[in-house]
Scaffold this motif. Structure first.
Motif, PDB file in Angstrom:
ATOM      1  N   VAL A  14       0.825  -1.219   0.000  1.00  0.00           N
ATOM      2  CA  VAL A  14       0.000   0.000   0.000  1.00  0.00           C
ATOM      3  C   VAL A  14       0.855   1.263   0.000  1.00  0.00           C
ATOM      4  O   VAL A  14       0.375   2.338  -0.358  1.00  0.00           O
ATOM      5  CB  VAL A  14      -1.000   0.032   1.180  1.00  0.00           C
ATOM      6  N   VAL A  15       2.092   1.159   0.448  1.00  0.00           N
ATOM      7  CA  VAL A  15       3.055   2.241   0.258  1.00  0.00           C
ATOM      8  C   VAL A  15       4.308   1.640  -0.363  1.00  0.00           C
ATOM      9  O   VAL A  15       4.531   0.432  -0.313  1.00  0.00           O
ATOM     10  CB  VAL A  15       3.411   2.965   1.585  1.00  0.00           C
ATOM     11  N   SER A  16       5.135   2.466  -0.948  1.00  0.00           N
ATOM     12  CA  SER A  16       6.335   1.989  -1.624  1.00  0.00           C
ATOM     13  C   SER A  16       7.363   1.491  -0.608  1.00  0.00           C
ATOM     14  O   SER A  16       7.342   1.887   0.569  1.00  0.00           O
ATOM     15  CB  SER A  16       6.943   3.120  -2.452  1.00  0.00           C
ATOM     16  N   PRO A  17       8.280   0.627  -1.041  1.00  0.00           N
ATOM     17  CA  PRO A  17       9.364   0.208  -0.139  1.00  0.00           C
ATOM     18  C   PRO A  17      10.159   1.393   0.401  1.00  0.00           C
ATOM     19  O   PRO A  17      10.606   1.373   1.554  1.00  0.00           O
ATOM     20  CB  PRO A  17      10.230  -0.691  -1.033  1.00  0.00           C
ATOM     21  N   GLU A  18      10.326   2.426  -0.418  1.00  0.00           N
ATOM     22  CA  GLU A  18      11.075   3.606   0.031  1.00  0.00           C
ATOM     23  C   GLU A  18      10.358   4.324   1.168  1.00  0.00           C
ATOM     24  O   GLU A  18      11.004   4.797   2.122  1.00  0.00           O
ATOM     25  CB  GLU A  18      11.286   4.563  -1.145  1.00  0.00           C
ATOM     26  N   THR A  19       9.027   4.406   1.073  1.00  0.00           N
ATOM     27  CA  THR A  19       8.265   5.076   2.138  1.00  0.00           C
ATOM     28  C   THR A  19       8.309   4.269   3.420  1.00  0.00           C
ATOM     29  O   THR A  19       8.484   4.828   4.520  1.00  0.00           O
ATOM     30  CB  THR A  19       6.814   5.294   1.686  1.00  0.00           C
ATOM     31  N   LEU A  20       8.146   2.957   3.326  1.00  0.00           N
ATOM     32  CA  LEU A  20       8.213   2.122   4.522  1.00  0.00           C
ATOM     33  C   LEU A  20       9.584   2.231   5.167  1.00  0.00           C
ATOM     34  O   LEU A  20       9.705   2.336   6.395  1.00  0.00           O
ATOM     35  CB  LEU A  20       7.889   0.668   4.171  1.00  0.00           C
ATOM     36  N   ARG A  21      10.616   2.229   4.343  1.00  0.00           N
ATOM     37  CA  ARG A  21      11.980   2.345   4.887  1.00  0.00           C
ATOM     38  C   ARG A  21      12.165   3.691   5.589  1.00  0.00           C
ATOM     39  O   ARG A  21      12.719   3.761   6.694  1.00  0.00           O
ATOM     40  CB  ARG A  21      13.004   2.182   3.756  1.00  0.00           C
ATOM     41  N   ASP A  22      11.678   4.752   4.991  1.00  0.00           N
ATOM     42  CA  ASP A  22      11.794   6.076   5.598  1.00  0.00           C
ATOM     43  C   ASP A  22      11.043   6.138   6.919  1.00  0.00           C
ATOM     44  O   ASP A  22      11.546   6.689   7.910  1.00  0.00           O
ATOM     45  CB  ASP A  22      11.255   7.126   4.626  1.00  0.00           C
ATOM     46  N   PHE A  23       9.854   5.556   6.951  1.00  0.00           N
ATOM     47  CA  PHE A  23       9.059   5.510   8.187  1.00  0.00           C
ATOM     48  C   PHE A  23       9.840   4.813   9.297  1.00  0.00           C
ATOM     49  O   PHE A  23       9.890   5.295  10.440  1.00  0.00           O
ATOM     50  CB  PHE A  23       7.751   4.783   7.900  1.00  0.00           C
ATOM     51  N   CYS A  24      10.452   3.674   8.976  1.00  0.00           N
ATOM     52  CA  CYS A  24      11.176   2.920   9.989  1.00  0.00           C
ATOM     53  C   CYS A  24      12.455   3.638  10.419  1.00  0.00           C
ATOM     54  O   CYS A  24      12.800   3.653  11.607  1.00  0.00           O
ATOM     55  CB  CYS A  24      11.500   1.521   9.463  1.00  0.00           C
ATOM     56  N   GLU A  25      13.142   4.240   9.461  1.00  0.00           N
ATOM     57  CA  GLU A  25      14.377   4.945   9.811  1.00  0.00           C
ATOM     58  C   GLU A  25      14.117   6.192  10.650  1.00  0.00           C
ATOM     59  O   GLU A  25      14.958   6.587  11.450  1.00  0.00           O
ATOM     60  CB  GLU A  25      15.133   5.311   8.528  1.00  0.00           C
ATOM     61  N   GLN A  26      12.943   6.786  10.480  1.00  0.00           N
ATOM     62  CA  GLN A  26      12.597   7.968  11.279  1.00  0.00           C
ATOM     63  C   GLN A  26      12.004   7.615  12.649  1.00  0.00           C
ATOM     64  O   GLN A  26      11.867   8.481  13.507  1.00  0.00           O
ATOM     65  CB  GLN A  26      11.571   8.817  10.526  1.00  0.00           C
ATOM     66  N   ASP A  54       0.883  11.771  -2.822  1.00  0.00           N
ATOM     67  CA  ASP A  54       2.284  11.626  -3.184  1.00  0.00           C
ATOM     68  C   ASP A  54       3.046  11.281  -1.911  1.00  0.00           C
ATOM     69  O   ASP A  54       2.987  12.027  -0.928  1.00  0.00           O
ATOM     70  CB  ASP A  54       2.804  12.929  -3.787  1.00  0.00           C
ATOM     71  N   GLU A  55       3.771  10.176  -1.916  1.00  0.00           N
ATOM     72  CA  GLU A  55       4.349   9.675  -0.677  1.00  0.00           C
ATOM     73  C   GLU A  55       5.572  10.450  -0.204  1.00  0.00           C
ATOM     74  O   GLU A  55       6.014  10.278   0.937  1.00  0.00           O
ATOM     75  CB  GLU A  55       4.680   8.187  -0.823  1.00  0.00           C
ATOM     76  N   LYS A  56       6.099  11.311  -1.035  1.00  0.00           N
ATOM     77  CA  LYS A  56       7.221  12.141  -0.594  1.00  0.00           C
ATOM     78  C   LYS A  56       6.776  13.430   0.074  1.00  0.00           C
ATOM     79  O   LYS A  56       7.525  14.022   0.844  1.00  0.00           O
ATOM     80  CB  LYS A  56       8.132  12.458  -1.778  1.00  0.00           C
ATOM     81  N   ILE A  79       0.613   4.120   5.923  1.00  0.00           N
ATOM     82  CA  ILE A  79       1.335   2.928   6.363  1.00  0.00           C
ATOM     83  C   ILE A  79       0.389   1.824   6.846  1.00  0.00           C
ATOM     84  O   ILE A  79       0.636   0.645   6.618  1.00  0.00           O
ATOM     85  CB  ILE A  79       2.312   3.299   7.509  1.00  0.00           C
ATOM     86  N   CYS A  80      -0.703   2.175   7.494  1.00  0.00           N
ATOM     87  CA  CYS A  80      -1.581   1.169   8.110  1.00  0.00           C
ATOM     88  C   CYS A  80      -2.781   0.815   7.234  1.00  0.00           C
ATOM     89  O   CYS A  80      -3.740   0.210   7.721  1.00  0.00           O
ATOM     90  CB  CYS A  80      -2.056   1.641   9.474  1.00  0.00           C
ATOM     91  N   SER A  81      -2.758   1.147   5.947  1.00  0.00           N
ATOM     92  CA  SER A  81      -3.939   0.958   5.109  1.00  0.00           C
ATOM     93  C   SER A  81      -4.087  -0.456   4.547  1.00  0.00           C
ATOM     94  O   SER A  81      -5.033  -0.734   3.825  1.00  0.00           O
ATOM     95  CB  SER A  81      -3.945   1.966   3.960  1.00  0.00           C
ATOM     96  N   ASN A  82      -3.172  -1.347   4.898  1.00  0.00           N
ATOM     97  CA  ASN A  82      -3.344  -2.753   4.530  1.00  0.00           C
ATOM     98  C   ASN A  82      -3.800  -3.536   5.748  1.00  0.00           C
ATOM     99  O   ASN A  82      -4.975  -3.873   5.872  1.00  0.00           O
ATOM    100  CB  ASN A  82      -2.038  -3.329   3.971  1.00  0.00           C
ATOM    101  N   LEU A  83      -2.885  -3.817   6.662  1.00  0.00           N
ATOM    102  CA  LEU A  83      -3.222  -4.492   7.916  1.00  0.00           C
ATOM    103  C   LEU A  83      -2.743  -3.637   9.081  1.00  0.00           C
ATOM    104  O   LEU A  83      -1.581  -3.235   9.139  1.00  0.00           O
ATOM    105  CB  LEU A  83      -2.580  -5.871   7.983  1.00  0.00           C
ATOM    106  N   TYR A  84      -3.640  -3.399  10.006  1.00  0.00           N
ATOM    107  CA  TYR A  84      -3.360  -2.547  11.159  1.00  0.00           C
ATOM    108  C   TYR A  84      -2.728  -3.374  12.277  1.00  0.00           C
ATOM    109  O   TYR A  84      -3.056  -4.541  12.466  1.00  0.00           O
ATOM    110  CB  TYR A  84      -4.674  -1.939  11.636  1.00  0.00           C
ATOM    111  N   VAL A  85      -1.824  -2.784  13.020  1.00  0.00           N
ATOM    112  CA  VAL A  85      -1.390  -3.301  14.310  1.00  0.00           C
ATOM    113  C   VAL A  85      -1.459  -2.145  15.301  1.00  0.00           C
ATOM    114  O   VAL A  85      -1.431  -0.982  14.911  1.00  0.00           O
ATOM    115  CB  VAL A  85       0.032  -3.916  14.265  1.00  0.00           C
ATOM    116  N   SER A  86      -1.557  -2.461  16.569  1.00  0.00           N
ATOM    117  CA  SER A  86      -1.809  -1.425  17.563  1.00  0.00           C
ATOM    118  C   SER A  86      -0.739  -0.338  17.520  1.00  0.00           C
ATOM    119  O   SER A  86       0.462  -0.619  17.553  1.00  0.00           O
ATOM    120  CB  SER A  86      -1.850  -2.028  18.965  1.00  0.00           C
ATOM    121  N   GLY A  87      -1.205   0.896  17.441  1.00  0.00           N
ATOM    122  CA  GLY A  87      -0.316   2.046  17.442  1.00  0.00           C
ATOM    123  C   GLY A  87       0.200   2.451  16.084  1.00  0.00           C
ATOM    124  O   GLY A  87       0.828   3.501  15.952  1.00  0.00           O
TER     125      GLY A  87
END
Length: 590
Positions: free
Chosen positions: A129-141, A532-534, A560-568
């Motif tokens: 639901v988001v690009s690998p680059e966006t997920l990586r940025d989310f985790c790195e931040q 736009d994810e950027k 980020i949570c638009s596929n499967l949600y987890v708490s928080g």
């Protein structure tokens, strides 16, 4: 699902192609919304603006307050508008913030984690639901985001709960809020506790705690000059001749007496809606009473408000929540979930999404709803097996509730029955009073055990009561028992110690279906405007570009949570996407 993922809603604007509308002739006002087509201004300088700021934020929940505070820190002037009193679902939730990569709280608790491990796990939840680059940025931040929250006064604590649970004991503040402790995920990526629960109390209730994060951020924004207008409803966007979004028309009260009466009804509506967990049977009644107070407030608003125009010199951020508290919209976009109870607040009515659509914004995943079917605690329910309407097992019963709910609704007709034998049924009653079990979890267990359980002397007799195929149910119980004895691997990756041999009648079934009378399922919408994810800029419905000057964050947007949600994860996405939009506006040079 027969509703298109990208759907241009029925509206009075005369903009939609009939081929994309499931029910031609519908009007957006059928959903209880009053969104007008944008006003195009040939000369914005001559318009009668009541106020102006660099950035306008529509909806001051988690995403809105993050956008406002980030914008203020970057030197923007900010006006925030909220239909109610601010906070929204972010303030009303359980106070869990999904974070990892080595946060200060993880380090203090001795939890080993890094951004790559976090990304490796979340890829199984987030999908594409988001690009690998966006997920990586989310985790790195992520770790830095927790530090940002702490700098602004959000309180966290490193007391750790290591066991599987839908929600930790009230004296524990770091836990596993996902499926990382369950198979197969624990073998695919090393588990790490990423549920950061804010330190706050609401009696014994595990909701209304998200304010522990939201309130310090709001105060920090106010201290930096945020102008906040509550009980102010955004109804219309303004565009310049190039199509750029440059302002918002709002409806607000002018008579203090009417505003006071309105506030009382809204407070009553919020009180009744927040009284019980949406998974508790009586919540259907409390929600109905809350909606009656909301109807009275709306009637006052019709007669007691006047219009004003607020100019956005550089950008508008839509952050007004999802639409789970708009039953008509849920029935339209996600009818399979309409029997669930909303996990949201009054502002989750879809108005922010529809404002974006009015300016030509594109929607996506409007049919996606996160339905939470937690089975544990009690631990015994997680040791049982869950079968569909045919009597066939379809998931690992220890998975996170949203993953179970997704399997149940999307691929098993919304049916779910927790199957136990006499031993496990009795154990569930003991587990209801076990360590770490909260009051509402105990009560749900007892109500269903004593008032909603079906019982049969044999699996075949139980199948007859459920309307299942008796041979199929018996075969699934037999396969489950072989795995529980360690005779063969479990097809859903449970270990024998997570299972129970079911061989002593009578046999019991608890209805956990999407429409279960005594065990309601909590739901939230996770689709919205495509961005736009950027930058968080809203994409146009037609073409590849974006709507200039318009941004969306939180549950107004796909994230980020638009596929499967987890708490928080929604709270974390709200903060991430809100700050992203503010950064983009500050860097836009407009």
């Amino acid at each position: 699902m027969n509703v298109p993922a990208d759907f241009m809603p029925p509206s009075p604007w005369g903009l939609r192609p009939e081929a994309s509308v499931p029910e031609a002739g519908r009007d957006i006002r059928d959903w209880g919304l009053s969104i007008d087509a944008p006003l195009t201004l040939e000369d914005p300088e001559t318009h009668d603006w009541d106020e102006a700021a660099d950035m306008i934020v529509v909806g001051l929940g988690g995403a809105g307050v993050a956008a406002a505070l980030e914008g203020l820190e970057r030197g923007l002037s900010v006006i925030a508008l909220d239909q109610y009193d601010g906070g929204g679902s972010s303030a009303a939730n359980g106070g869990v913030f999904y974070a990892g990569g080595g946060t200060p709280i993880q380090r203090e608790a001795g939890i080993s984690d890094d951004a790559q491990r976090m990304e490796d796990y979340l890829r199984y939840e987030v999908g594409d639901v988001v690009s690998p680059e966006t997920l990586r940025d989310f985790c790195e931040q992520s770790a830095g985001t927790v530090e940002w929250l702490q700098r602004h006064g959000a309180p966290f604590e490193a007391s750790y709960w290591p066991k599987k649970t839908s929600y930790p004991p009230l004296d524990k503040f770091l836990y596993h809020p996902d499926s990382s402790l369950a198979g197969p995920f624990r073998d695919l990526t090393p588990p790490a506790a990423r549920g950061h629960r804010t330190v706050r109390r609401n009696g014994g209730k595990p909701w209304g705690l998200g304010a522990g994060i939201w309130e310090p951020l709001r105060q920090a924004a106010l201290n930096r000059g945020l102008v906040l207008h509550t009980q102010t409803e955004a109804r219309q966007l303004a565009l310049d001749s190039s199509g750029r979004v440059i302002g918002v028309r709002v409806e607000r009260f002018i008579d203090p007496a009417i505003r006071k009466r309105y506030s009382r009804h809204i407070a009553a509506a919020n009180k009744w809606i927040a009284m019980l967990s949406p998974t508790f049977p009586g919540a259907r009644l409390t929600f109905a009473i809350g909606y009656r107070h909301l109807a009275k407030a709306k009637a006052l608003a019709v007669a007691g408000r006047t219009s004003a125009w607020v100019r956005a010199r550089r950008g508008v951020v839509l952050s007004a929540g999802g639409f789970i508290c708009n039953p008509d919209m849920v029935r339209h976009f996600a009818p399979d979930y309409s029997a669930g109870l909303p996990n949201g607040t009054l502002g989750d009515n879809g108005s922010g999404i529809m404002l974006g659509v009015s300016a030509g914004g594109k929607t996506a995943l409007m049919e996606r709803v996160s339905a939470w079917r937690f089975l544990s605690p009690p631990r015994a329910w997680g040791q049982a097996l869950l079968v569909n309407g045919r009597g066939e097992r379809y998931c690992n019963e220890t998975w996170y509730g949203a993953r179970i709910g997704d399997e149940m609704v999307e691929r098993n007709g919304g049916r779910g029955y927790i199957i136990m034998d006499r031993k496990l049924f009795r154990q569930s009653l003991r587990d209801a009073f076990g360590e770490g079990v909260l009051g509402f979890q105990r009560d749900i267990t007892l109500v269903n055990a004593f008032f909603a359980a079906e019982k049969g002397p044999t699996p075949a007799a139980l199948a007859a009561k459920l309307g299942c195929d008796p041979a199929l149910l018996a075969a699934n119980i037999a396969a489950y028992n072989r795995a529980a004895r360690g005779e063969e691997p479990d097809r859903f990756h449970k270990s024998p110690d997570e299972m129970a041999v079911l061989d002593r009648g009578p046999y019991y079934a608890i209805d956990a279906s999407v429409d279960a009378r005594m065990f309601p399922i909590a739901c939230m919408t996770v689709g919205g405007l495509s961005v736009d994810e950027k930058s968080g800029a809203v994409r146009r419905r037609e073409g590849e570009d974006v709507v200039p000057g318009l941004y969306a964050a939180g549950r107004n947007a796909v994230g980020i949570c638009s596929n499967l949600y987890v708490s928080g994860l929604s709270y974390a996405d709200c903060i991430y996407s809100g700050r992203r939009a503010a950064r983009a506006i500050s860097e836009s040079g407009q």
